[in-house]
Design a protein around this motif. Structure first.
Motif, PDB file in Angstrom:
ATOM      1  N   LYS A 153       0.860  -1.182   0.000  1.00  0.00           N
ATOM      2  CA  LYS A 153       0.000   0.000   0.000  1.00  0.00           C
ATOM      3  C   LYS A 153       0.896   1.231   0.000  1.00  0.00           C
ATOM      4  CE  LYS A 153      -3.984   2.234   2.146  1.00  0.00           C
ATOM      5  NZ  LYS A 153      -4.980   2.182   3.248  1.00  0.00           N
ATOM      6  N   ASP A 154       0.889   1.944  -1.098  1.00  0.00           N
ATOM      7  CA  ASP A 154       1.716   3.139  -1.219  1.00  0.00           C
ATOM      8  C   ASP A 154       1.364   4.143  -0.129  1.00  0.00           C
ATOM      9  OD1 ASP A 154       3.080   2.164  -3.407  1.00  0.00           O
ATOM     10  OD2 ASP A 154       1.776   3.138  -4.866  1.00  0.00           O
ATOM     11  N   GLY A 155       2.378   4.704   0.482  1.00  0.00           N
ATOM     12  CA  GLY A 155       2.195   5.723   1.499  1.00  0.00           C
ATOM     13  C   GLY A 155       2.012   5.182   2.904  1.00  0.00           C
ATOM     14  N   ASN A 156       1.843   3.871   3.045  1.00  0.00           N
ATOM     15  CA  ASN A 156       1.658   3.282   4.372  1.00  0.00           C
ATOM     16  C   ASN A 156       2.981   2.683   4.842  1.00  0.00           C
ATOM     17  OD1 ASN A 156       1.017   1.881   6.685  1.00  0.00           O
ATOM     18  ND2 ASN A 156      -0.789   0.876   5.835  1.00  0.00           N
ATOM     19  N   THR A 157       3.693   3.436   5.655  1.00  0.00           N
ATOM     20  CA  THR A 157       4.977   2.962   6.197  1.00  0.00           C
ATOM     21  C   THR A 157       4.893   2.783   7.718  1.00  0.00           C
ATOM     22  OG1 THR A 157       5.798   5.249   6.347  1.00  0.00           O
ATOM     23  CG2 THR A 157       6.329   4.008   4.345  1.00  0.00           C
ATOM     24  N   ASN A 158       3.696   2.527   8.204  1.00  0.00           N
ATOM     25  CA  ASN A 158       3.494   2.371   9.650  1.00  0.00           C
ATOM     26  C   ASN A 158       3.920   0.980  10.110  1.00  0.00           C
ATOM     27  OD1 ASN A 158       2.238   4.956   9.870  1.00  0.00           O
ATOM     28  ND2 ASN A 158       0.345   4.062   9.105  1.00  0.00           N
ATOM     29  N   TYR A 159       4.769   0.954  11.115  1.00  0.00           N
ATOM     30  CA  TYR A 159       5.134  -0.343  11.684  1.00  0.00           C
ATOM     31  C   TYR A 159       5.185  -0.257  13.200  1.00  0.00           C
ATOM     32  CZ  TYR A 159       9.969   1.547  11.971  1.00  0.00           C
ATOM     33  OH  TYR A 159      11.081   2.305  12.238  1.00  0.00           O
ATOM     34  N   ARG A 175       4.839  -3.988   2.759  1.00  0.00           N
ATOM     35  CA  ARG A 175       6.243  -4.084   2.345  1.00  0.00           C
ATOM     36  C   ARG A 175       6.902  -2.710   2.378  1.00  0.00           C
ATOM     37  NH1 ARG A 175       3.403  -7.788  -0.767  1.00  0.00           N
ATOM     38  NH2 ARG A 175       4.153  -9.943  -0.534  1.00  0.00           N
ATOM     39  N   GLN A 176       6.125  -1.667   2.119  1.00  0.00           N
ATOM     40  CA  GLN A 176       6.676  -0.308   2.204  1.00  0.00           C
ATOM     41  C   GLN A 176       7.131   0.003   3.625  1.00  0.00           C
ATOM     42  OE1 GLN A 176       3.920  -1.242   0.544  1.00  0.00           O
ATOM     43  NE2 GLN A 176       3.550   0.032  -1.258  1.00  0.00           N
ATOM     44  N   ALA A 177       6.373  -0.450   4.620  1.00  0.00           N
ATOM     45  CA  ALA A 177       6.749  -0.229   6.015  1.00  0.00           C
ATOM     46  C   ALA A 177       8.002  -1.013   6.377  1.00  0.00           C
ATOM     47  CB  ALA A 177       5.599  -0.617   6.938  1.00  0.00           C
ATOM     48  N   VAL A 178       8.095  -2.254   5.881  1.00  0.00           N
ATOM     49  CA  VAL A 178       9.295  -3.055   6.146  1.00  0.00           C
ATOM     50  C   VAL A 178      10.519  -2.387   5.538  1.00  0.00           C
ATOM     51  CG1 VAL A 178      10.409  -5.291   5.780  1.00  0.00           C
ATOM     52  CG2 VAL A 178       7.959  -5.184   6.308  1.00  0.00           C
ATOM     53  N   ALA A 179      10.375  -1.867   4.327  1.00  0.00           N
ATOM     54  CA  ALA A 179      11.491  -1.158   3.693  1.00  0.00           C
ATOM     55  C   ALA A 179      11.930   0.032   4.542  1.00  0.00           C
ATOM     56  CB  ALA A 179      11.097  -0.700   2.289  1.00  0.00           C
ATOM     57  N   GLN A 180      10.974   0.782   5.076  1.00  0.00           N
ATOM     58  CA  GLN A 180      11.310   1.931   5.911  1.00  0.00           C
ATOM     59  C   GLN A 180      12.006   1.488   7.195  1.00  0.00           C
ATOM     60  OE1 GLN A 180      11.010   5.274   5.045  1.00  0.00           O
ATOM     61  NE2 GLN A 180      12.408   5.350   6.815  1.00  0.00           N
ATOM     62  N   GLY A 199       9.632  -8.639  16.199  1.00  0.00           N
ATOM     63  CA  GLY A 199       8.384  -8.808  15.470  1.00  0.00           C
ATOM     64  C   GLY A 199       7.993  -7.505  14.807  1.00  0.00           C
ATOM     65  N   VAL A 200       7.458  -7.597  13.585  1.00  0.00           N
ATOM     66  CA  VAL A 200       7.119  -6.392  12.812  1.00  0.00           C
ATOM     67  C   VAL A 200       5.690  -6.521  12.301  1.00  0.00           C
ATOM     68  CG1 VAL A 200       7.779  -4.885  10.914  1.00  0.00           C
ATOM     69  CG2 VAL A 200       9.531  -6.288  12.049  1.00  0.00           C
ATOM     70  N   ASN A 201       4.837  -5.605  12.727  1.00  0.00           N
ATOM     71  CA  ASN A 201       3.455  -5.594  12.253  1.00  0.00           C
ATOM     72  C   ASN A 201       2.974  -4.163  12.122  1.00  0.00           C
ATOM     73  OD1 ASN A 201       3.292  -6.006  15.441  1.00  0.00           O
ATOM     74  ND2 ASN A 201       1.460  -4.880  14.801  1.00  0.00           N
ATOM     75  N   GLU A 202       1.852  -3.983  11.478  1.00  0.00           N
ATOM     76  CA  GLU A 202       1.199  -2.679  11.392  1.00  0.00           C
ATOM     77  C   GLU A 202       0.382  -2.465  12.667  1.00  0.00           C
ATOM     78  OE1 GLU A 202      -2.189  -0.595   8.572  1.00  0.00           O
ATOM     79  OE2 GLU A 202      -0.762  -2.016   7.670  1.00  0.00           O
ATOM     80  N   PRO A 203       0.421  -1.282  13.251  1.00  0.00           N
ATOM     81  CA  PRO A 203      -0.385  -1.034  14.450  1.00  0.00           C
ATOM     82  C   PRO A 203      -1.883  -1.260  14.190  1.00  0.00           C
ATOM     83  CG  PRO A 203       1.202   0.746  14.111  1.00  0.00           C
ATOM     84  CD  PRO A 203       1.235  -0.105  12.876  1.00  0.00           C
ATOM     85  N   ASN A 204      -2.570  -1.656  15.243  1.00  0.00           N
ATOM     86  CA  ASN A 204      -4.037  -1.800  15.213  1.00  0.00           C
ATOM     87  C   ASN A 204      -4.515  -2.830  14.186  1.00  0.00           C
ATOM     88  OD1 ASN A 204      -4.321   0.346  17.171  1.00  0.00           O
ATOM     89  ND2 ASN A 204      -3.890   1.769  15.502  1.00  0.00           N
ATOM     90  N   THR A 205      -3.777  -3.937  14.088  1.00  0.00           N
ATOM     91  CA  THR A 205      -4.190  -5.008  13.166  1.00  0.00           C
ATOM     92  C   THR A 205      -4.288  -6.347  13.915  1.00  0.00           C
ATOM     93  OG1 THR A 205      -1.886  -5.461  12.488  1.00  0.00           O
ATOM     94  CG2 THR A 205      -3.149  -3.876  11.174  1.00  0.00           C
ATOM     95  N   LYS A 206      -4.876  -6.326  15.096  1.00  0.00           N
ATOM     96  CA  LYS A 206      -5.051  -7.559  15.864  1.00  0.00           C
ATOM     97  C   LYS A 206      -6.337  -8.250  15.419  1.00  0.00           C
ATOM     98  CE  LYS A 206      -2.318  -6.377  19.933  1.00  0.00           C
ATOM     99  NZ  LYS A 206      -2.288  -6.260  21.415  1.00  0.00           N
TER     100      LYS A 206
END
Length: 213
Positions: A153-159, A175-180, A199-206
């Motif tokens: 997702k372009d523009g989503n670099t939240n991790y 993947r954009q967040a992982v790259a960042q 561990g690497v995840n996007e916030p608020n994705t439980k």
């Protein structure tokens, strides 16, 4: 000026990582992959060097390590390949290693999502437990990235990060967040990521499973 070797440079995470490294840093990049010259498009030939090779090609791998400050490995499936990389890094006195692996290798994914995750990738988890242990048993300054399920997702670099011993934080990450995150680790001089598995995840994705399933 830092030189970073990207192993598996034709992969999906590197497709976001490479342009952002060129944009955000002054690092020189060595891009290593099978048939790399036909699969990769160089945009800055002064900073990008493309190397054709696989991880069992000892001579090419050793030559690629020359003058390198840090290594990013995009895939940790194969134990022989990982051992070859450790050996090449040791032989060339390269210390910093960042490796992409999967969630679940520390039995840290709990609840309904943990059960779903294991049912989907149990064999992958088993293989990557072995490769992670090889890295952790080495003397490298490693950072292992236990990645949630990946999407673009372009523009989503939240991790969001979790430490070893903590329950995994969510189900997915871009993947954009992982790259960042990789860029942030490479830019960090405090050693806060040194010899850690995170561990690497996007916030608020439980969720009980990734939203795209």
């Amino acid at each position: 000026m830092k030189t970073v070797l990207i192993l598996g440079a034709a992969g999906q995470i590197p497709s976001f990582l490479i342009p952002q490294l060129l944009k955000q840093t002054d690092f020189n990049l060595k891009l290593y992959a099978r048939n790399a010259t036909s699969r990769l498009h160089v945009t800055d030939p002064k900073r990008e060097t493309v190397i054709d090779g696989d991880f069992n090609d000892h001579d090419t791998l050793n030559q690629a390590m020359d003058g390198v400050d840090a290594v990013y490995l995009n895939e940790m499936r194969d134990i022989t390949s990982v051992k070859n990389i450790i050996q090449a890094m040791d032989a060339n006195h390269v210390r910093q290693f960042i490796g992409a692996t999967v969630l679940g290798i520390e039995d840290e994914v709990k609840g309904a999502f943990g059960q779903w995750n294991t049912s989907m990738i149990e064999s992958s988890i088993t293989k990557r437990k072995t490769t992670a242990k090889a890295i952790e048993d080495s003397d490298l300054t490693y950072t292992l990235l236990r990645l949630a399920w990946l999407y673009n997702k372009d523009g989503n670099t939240n991790y969001e990060l979790t430490e070893s011993g903590e329950p995994f934080g969510g189900t997915e990450v871009t993947r954009q967040a992982v790259a960042q995150l990789i860029i942030d680790i490479l830019n960090d001089n405090s050693r806060k990521f040194a010899r850690k598995s995170i561990g690497v995840n996007e916030p608020n994705t439980k969720f009980d499973k990734p939203s795209f399933y």
